[in-house]
Design a protein around this motif. Structure first.
Motif, PDB file in Angstrom:
ATOM      1  N   TYR A  23       6.478  -2.042  -0.028  1.00 43.41           N
ATOM      2  CA  TYR A  23       5.670  -1.452   1.033  1.00 43.41           C
ATOM      3  C   TYR A  23       6.526  -0.689   2.035  1.00 43.41           C
ATOM      4  O   TYR A  23       6.113   0.362   2.552  1.00 43.41           O
ATOM      5  CB  TYR A  23       4.872  -2.538   1.752  1.00 43.41           C
ATOM      6  N   SER A  24       7.712  -1.206   2.320  1.00 44.22           N
ATOM      7  CA  SER A  24       8.594  -0.535   3.280  1.00 44.22           C
ATOM      8  C   SER A  24       9.035   0.834   2.785  1.00 44.22           C
ATOM      9  O   SER A  24       9.414   1.700   3.587  1.00 44.22           O
ATOM     10  CB  SER A  24       9.827  -1.402   3.562  1.00 44.22           C
ATOM     11  N   ASP A  25       8.983   1.038   1.467  1.00 40.02           N
ATOM     12  CA  ASP A  25       9.365   2.337   0.889  1.00 40.02           C
ATOM     13  C   ASP A  25       8.175   3.273   0.746  1.00 40.02           C
ATOM     14  O   ASP A  25       8.292   4.485   1.010  1.00 40.02           O
ATOM     15  CB  ASP A  25      10.004   2.127  -0.486  1.00 40.02           C
ATOM     16  N   ILE A  26       7.024   2.745   0.320  1.00 41.60           N
ATOM     17  CA  ILE A  26       5.906   3.637  -0.001  1.00 41.60           C
ATOM     18  C   ILE A  26       5.006   3.938   1.200  1.00 41.60           C
ATOM     19  O   ILE A  26       4.392   5.011   1.253  1.00 41.60           O
ATOM     20  CB  ILE A  26       5.066   3.105  -1.180  1.00 41.60           C
ATOM     21  N   PHE A  27       4.926   3.034   2.174  1.00 43.61           N
ATOM     22  CA  PHE A  27       4.050   3.295   3.323  1.00 43.61           C
ATOM     23  C   PHE A  27       4.463   4.547   4.100  1.00 43.61           C
ATOM     24  O   PHE A  27       3.607   5.354   4.476  1.00 43.61           O
ATOM     25  CB  PHE A  27       3.989   2.082   4.244  1.00 43.61           C
ATOM     26  N   PRO A  28       5.768   4.749   4.386  1.00 41.03           N
ATOM     27  CA  PRO A  28       6.150   5.983   5.091  1.00 41.03           C
ATOM     28  C   PRO A  28       5.800   7.245   4.291  1.00 41.03           C
ATOM     29  O   PRO A  28       5.442   8.274   4.888  1.00 41.03           O
ATOM     30  CB  PRO A  28       7.666   5.836   5.256  1.00 41.03           C
ATOM     31  N   LEU A  29       5.884   7.158   2.958  1.00 37.52           N
ATOM     32  CA  LEU A  29       5.533   8.315   2.130  1.00 37.52           C
ATOM     33  C   LEU A  29       4.035   8.604   2.218  1.00 37.52           C
ATOM     34  O   LEU A  29       3.620   9.768   2.299  1.00 37.52           O
ATOM     35  CB  LEU A  29       5.931   8.066   0.678  1.00 37.52           C
ATOM     36  N   MET A  30       3.218   7.546   2.204  1.00 42.76           N
ATOM     37  CA  MET A  30       1.769   7.725   2.341  1.00 42.76           C
ATOM     38  C   MET A  30       1.446   8.428   3.654  1.00 42.76           C
ATOM     39  O   MET A  30       0.653   9.377   3.690  1.00 42.76           O
ATOM     40  CB  MET A  30       1.071   6.368   2.308  1.00 42.76           C
ATOM     41  N   ARG A  31       2.057   7.946   4.726  1.00 39.20           N
ATOM     42  CA  ARG A  31       1.779   8.531   6.041  1.00 39.20           C
ATOM     43  C   ARG A  31       2.268   9.969   6.105  1.00 39.20           C
ATOM     44  O   ARG A  31       1.578  10.848   6.648  1.00 39.20           O
ATOM     45  CB  ARG A  31       2.472   7.691   7.126  1.00 39.20           C
ATOM     46  N   HIS A  36      -4.203   7.893   6.078  1.00 41.32           N
ATOM     47  CA  HIS A  36      -4.387   6.931   7.160  1.00 41.32           C
ATOM     48  C   HIS A  36      -4.877   5.585   6.638  1.00 41.32           C
ATOM     49  O   HIS A  36      -4.916   4.610   7.392  1.00 41.32           O
ATOM     50  CB  HIS A  36      -5.394   7.461   8.183  1.00 41.32           C
ATOM     51  N   GLY A  37      -5.257   5.541   5.361  1.00 45.36           N
ATOM     52  CA  GLY A  37      -5.763   4.308   4.761  1.00 45.36           C
ATOM     53  C   GLY A  37      -5.101   4.029   3.434  1.00 45.36           C
ATOM     54  O   GLY A  37      -4.656   4.947   2.730  1.00 45.36           O
ATOM     55  N   VAL A  38      -5.023   2.733   3.085  1.00 46.28           N
ATOM     56  CA  VAL A  38      -4.407   2.345   1.834  1.00 46.28           C
ATOM     57  C   VAL A  38      -5.207   1.214   1.199  1.00 46.28           C
ATOM     58  O   VAL A  38      -5.664   0.292   1.885  1.00 46.28           O
ATOM     59  CB  VAL A  38      -2.929   1.912   2.025  1.00 46.28           C
ATOM     60  N   GLU A  39      -5.394   1.312  -0.097  1.00 49.28           N
ATOM     61  CA  GLU A  39      -5.943   0.218  -0.893  1.00 49.28           C
ATOM     62  C   GLU A  39      -4.791  -0.377  -1.690  1.00 49.28           C
ATOM     63  O   GLU A  39      -4.188   0.304  -2.518  1.00 49.28           O
ATOM     64  CB  GLU A  39      -7.028   0.729  -1.843  1.00 49.28           C
ATOM     65  N   LEU A  40      -4.488  -1.626  -1.420  1.00 54.33           N
ATOM     66  CA  LEU A  40      -3.388  -2.286  -2.113  1.00 54.33           C
ATOM     67  C   LEU A  40      -3.915  -3.066  -3.311  1.00 54.33           C
ATOM     68  O   LEU A  40      -4.886  -3.824  -3.192  1.00 54.33           O
ATOM     69  CB  LEU A  40      -2.645  -3.228  -1.173  1.00 54.33           C
ATOM     70  N   HIS A  41      -3.272  -2.897  -4.438  1.00 55.76           N
ATOM     71  CA  HIS A  41      -3.607  -3.675  -5.635  1.00 55.76           C
ATOM     72  C   HIS A  41      -2.564  -4.785  -5.742  1.00 55.76           C
ATOM     73  O   HIS A  41      -1.381  -4.531  -5.936  1.00 55.76           O
ATOM     74  CB  HIS A  41      -3.622  -2.775  -6.866  1.00 55.76           C
ATOM     75  N   ILE A  42      -3.039  -6.010  -5.572  1.00 61.35           N
ATOM     76  CA  ILE A  42      -2.166  -7.177  -5.460  1.00 61.35           C
ATOM     77  C   ILE A  42      -2.571  -8.190  -6.520  1.00 61.35           C
ATOM     78  O   ILE A  42      -3.735  -8.573  -6.598  1.00 61.35           O
ATOM     79  CB  ILE A  42      -2.291  -7.821  -4.062  1.00 61.35           C
ATOM     80  N   ARG A  43      -1.630  -8.636  -7.311  1.00 71.23           N
ATOM     81  CA  ARG A  43      -1.995  -9.592  -8.361  1.00 71.23           C
ATOM     82  C   ARG A  43      -2.221 -10.991  -7.802  1.00 71.23           C
ATOM     83  O   ARG A  43      -3.090 -11.731  -8.273  1.00 71.23           O
ATOM     84  CB  ARG A  43      -0.956  -9.606  -9.467  1.00 71.23           C
ATOM     85  N   ASP A  44      -1.443 -11.386  -6.787  1.00 66.04           N
ATOM     86  CA  ASP A  44      -1.593 -12.710  -6.186  1.00 66.04           C
ATOM     87  C   ASP A  44      -1.085 -12.619  -4.752  1.00 66.04           C
ATOM     88  O   ASP A  44       0.104 -12.386  -4.518  1.00 66.04           O
ATOM     89  CB  ASP A  44      -0.795 -13.753  -6.971  1.00 66.04           C
TER      90      ASP A  44
END
Length: 277
Positions: A23-31, A36-44
């Motif tokens: 997340y620390s790597d991809i969140f800045p790229l998204m922004r 402004h929004g993210v859907e996270l796919h989380i296995r657990d």
């Protein structure tokens, strides 16, 4: 309405997830790419540090719109329709943990693949009974954690149950759920709906969440999906939730993300008369 991109710590090469990595790597790229929004796919959800996640979201001014849950079915076969009560229990507990993650953000939990298939139960009747029983448990948990659940309407190749939006509406209307609505996906709609706009209008306020991808599961604008029809339907029902990109990340994550946002904003401006982002 917010356009949300998708992200995951772990995603296979063919998974329809746009950004992959920490997340620390991809969140800045998204922004940086305009989201402004993210859907996270989380296995657990027990595998992540929720405190660090919340900090990273806040730092990058991102809203957690939704959590995708299908990996738990693919990896461990956890599902809420299974003949085995222990499997159903694990599925409900997995979804409960996602609710804990989503609770500070009042996000939506997607229930798609984790519904299971008819073959997971002893009979069609048993499957439906197990689904109903599990959904009432999940509905109570969603109230407890102040989140919502989007029951995904999937096409008849990937689901045995409720693969048309109107079937989903009938199911919702005949049950007393308080936090469960429908989650629709343009790829699934392209297969089983004959009139996309009217299917949305007939569903109305039962639509809680929307996955956006072109007919070939690539970024919007790549194929022949009629997004104007879809977005006009959403405008007509006053939908104000997320449009979450569930697309392949080809040719590359950021190219996919940027093309998606550019195209969707163009169509949204045509339909709504203003830019949504």
């Amino acid at each position: 309405m917010i356009i949300a991109t998708t992200g995951s710590l772990q995603a296979g090469p063919n998974a329809p997830i746009v950004y992959r990595g920490n997340y620390s790597d991809i969140f800045p790229l998204m922004r940086e790419d305009g989201y402004h929004g993210v859907e996270l796919h989380i296995r657990d959800s027990r595998e992540i540090d929720r405190g660090k996640l919340d900090e990273a979201l806040k730092r990058n001014q991102l809203t957690l719109t939704s959590i995708g849950t299908g990996a738990a079915y693919g990896l461990w076969h956890w599902n809420i329709g299974d003949h085995d009560p222990e499997i159903r229990k694990r599925a409900v507990e997995c979804l409960r943990n996602h609710m804990i993650t989503a609770s500070p953000h009042h996000s939506l939990i997607i229930l798609g693949s984790m519904q299971g298939r008819f073959c997971d139960a002893g009979s069609h009747e048993e499957f439906i009974y197990n689904i109903e029983e599990s959904l009432y448990q999940l509905d109570q948990l969603a109230e407890q954690y102040d989140v919502t659940i989007g029951y995904e309407i999937m096409n008849h190749y990937e689901s045995d149950f409720l693969f048309r939006i109107q079937d989903g509406v009938h199911f919702m209307e005949t049950h007393d759920f308080h936090r469960i609505g429908l989650h629709i996906d343009t790829v699934h709609m392209n297969i089983d709906e004959c009139d996309l706009g009217n299917a949305i209008r007939k569903a109305g306020s039962w639509i809680y969440h929307v996955h956006i991808a072109d007919n070939d599961r690539f970024y919007p604008g790549h194929g022949h999906m009629n997004f104007r029809e879809v977005l006009q339907g959403l405008k007509d029902i006053g939908y104000d939730g997320a449009l979450a990109l569930e697309t392949f990340y080809r040719p590359e994550s950021r190219v996919c993300a940027q093309k998606s946002l550019q195209y969707l904003n163009f169509v949204l401006e045509e339909v709504y008369g203003k830019n949504q982002e």
